[in-house]
Scaffold this motif. Sequence first.
Motif, PDB file in Angstrom:
ATOM      1  N   UNK A  66      43.122  31.214  46.003  1.00 33.26           N
ATOM      2  CA  UNK A  66      42.786  30.037  45.196  1.00 33.26           C
ATOM      3  C   UNK A  66      41.297  30.004  44.838  1.00 33.26           C
ATOM      4  N   UNK A  67      40.491  30.765  45.573  1.00 38.55           N
ATOM      5  CA  UNK A  67      39.054  30.828  45.301  1.00 38.55           C
ATOM      6  C   UNK A  67      38.722  31.800  44.179  1.00 38.55           C
ATOM      7  N   UNK A  68      39.706  32.564  43.722  1.00 38.61           N
ATOM      8  CA  UNK A  68      39.423  33.667  42.805  1.00 38.61           C
ATOM      9  C   UNK A  68      39.034  33.268  41.383  1.00 38.61           C
ATOM     10  N   UNK A  69      39.655  32.257  40.759  1.00 33.82           N
ATOM     11  CA  UNK A  69      39.357  32.020  39.339  1.00 33.82           C
ATOM     12  C   UNK A  69      37.873  31.892  39.012  1.00 33.82           C
ATOM     13  N   UNK A  70      37.150  31.078  39.747  1.00 34.44           N
ATOM     14  CA  UNK A  70      35.730  30.920  39.448  1.00 34.44           C
ATOM     15  C   UNK A  70      34.915  32.155  39.809  1.00 34.44           C
ATOM     16  N   UNK A  71      35.309  32.861  40.856  1.00 36.58           N
ATOM     17  CA  UNK A  71      34.618  34.098  41.217  1.00 36.58           C
ATOM     18  C   UNK A  71      34.801  35.154  40.133  1.00 36.58           C
ATOM     19  N   UNK A  90      39.520  45.965  48.718  1.00 35.66           N
ATOM     20  CA  UNK A  90      39.818  45.449  50.066  1.00 35.66           C
ATOM     21  C   UNK A  90      40.132  43.961  50.079  1.00 35.66           C
ATOM     22  N   UNK A  91      39.656  43.236  49.054  1.00 30.65           N
ATOM     23  CA  UNK A  91      39.792  41.782  49.048  1.00 30.65           C
ATOM     24  C   UNK A  91      41.023  41.302  48.332  1.00 30.65           C
ATOM     25  N   UNK A 105      38.487  37.689  51.738  1.00 32.21           N
ATOM     26  CA  UNK A 105      38.712  38.970  52.421  1.00 32.21           C
ATOM     27  C   UNK A 105      37.906  40.103  51.797  1.00 32.21           C
ATOM     28  N   UNK A 106      37.120  39.792  50.782  1.00 31.58           N
ATOM     29  CA  UNK A 106      36.437  40.835  50.023  1.00 31.58           C
ATOM     30  C   UNK A 106      35.228  41.399  50.783  1.00 31.58           C
ATOM     31  N   UNK A 116      36.103  43.673  45.121  1.00 31.42           N
ATOM     32  CA  UNK A 116      37.407  43.405  44.509  1.00 31.42           C
ATOM     33  C   UNK A 116      37.281  42.407  43.369  1.00 31.42           C
ATOM     34  N   UNK A 117      36.471  41.392  43.561  1.00 24.94           N
ATOM     35  CA  UNK A 117      36.250  40.414  42.494  1.00 24.94           C
ATOM     36  C   UNK A 117      35.667  41.109  41.272  1.00 24.94           C
ATOM     37  N   UNK A 118      34.693  41.980  41.488  1.00 26.22           N
ATOM     38  CA  UNK A 118      34.077  42.693  40.366  1.00 26.22           C
ATOM     39  C   UNK A 118      35.089  43.587  39.666  1.00 26.22           C
TER      40      UNK A 118
END
Length: 319
Positions: free
Chosen positions: A68-73, A256-257, A296-297, A302-304
């Motif tokens: 759920x934290x991913x969209x803004x990241x 990894x994330x 977990x990143x 992973x976000x990048x």
Amino acid sequence: MDNLVKKVKEGIWSGRTDHLENKESFRYHQIVELAQLDTLDTEGKACVIIGFESDEGVRRNKGQIGAAKAPNELRSELAKLPWHVSSEKYVVDIGTIDCTGNDLEKAQQQLGDVVNQVLTKKMTPIILGGGHETAYGHYLGVRNYIGKAAKLGIINIDAHFDLRPYDEQPSSGTMFRQILEQDENSSYFVLGIQRYGNTQALFDKADELGVIYICEEDMHGEQLVQVNKAIEEFFQNNDFIMLTLCTDVLNAAFAPGVSASSPFGLSPNTVRSIIRIVSSNEKTLSFDISEVNPLLDENNRTVKLGAYLVNEAITSFLN
């Protein structure tokens, strides 16, 4: 409709500025427009970013929450990337749908409503999840837009079938079984299946439901020629396509994330190639990315990578 989405936080779309006027030097943060859904200008070709903050489906599936934290990241990383699309095409961010409490079904319906509205305006939804339960809301919007009679092909880049039973409640592991059992005009193609990431019962259910799938071990090197042929055949057999990416399909060395990582996953180059092929086809209506888990990143890797893959989809849709 605008009450379904919350506005993007100020400062999310920011980054290095090389030139204030020369668009050939622009990055995403200089291109993306913040807007409300009801006031979107439908002139010109555009991608519309929709966030979906949910990991309720992952929780129900007994996975590791945090997606759920991913969209803004993802937005923050995408903002930094150079823009390589012609000036008459653009990207709009209309905000984020938040799965409040445990009411996943309501949030999925809200996402479906927004996706349908974007498609009705002849724009391309780009959905930033969230757990992979994002895909069911994505599907609801696409199906509503194209009508019940159209043949809808769902292409899923994923290590898992997500065909688990939903007798007790839907989760991030049930969406595609829900769709196939409730929608006779839908078909399902999964690329990247992990042989030892799915039980034999899930392989049996996939065969029973007529799922087309290619295992990760059959998607390397020269094998990709046959993969591309299978994708083309799937396009020919359907009227419309929606594309969904579960990032746990990627090799854990690169990603990894994610909520369920695997040492035997696809390379980023292979996933990029599939996204390019599918998103550039005129039958493809929309794209979502799911299961990026910033909690977990490692060093934001992973976000990048997720942002780079979103960029591939946007660029392919618009070019």
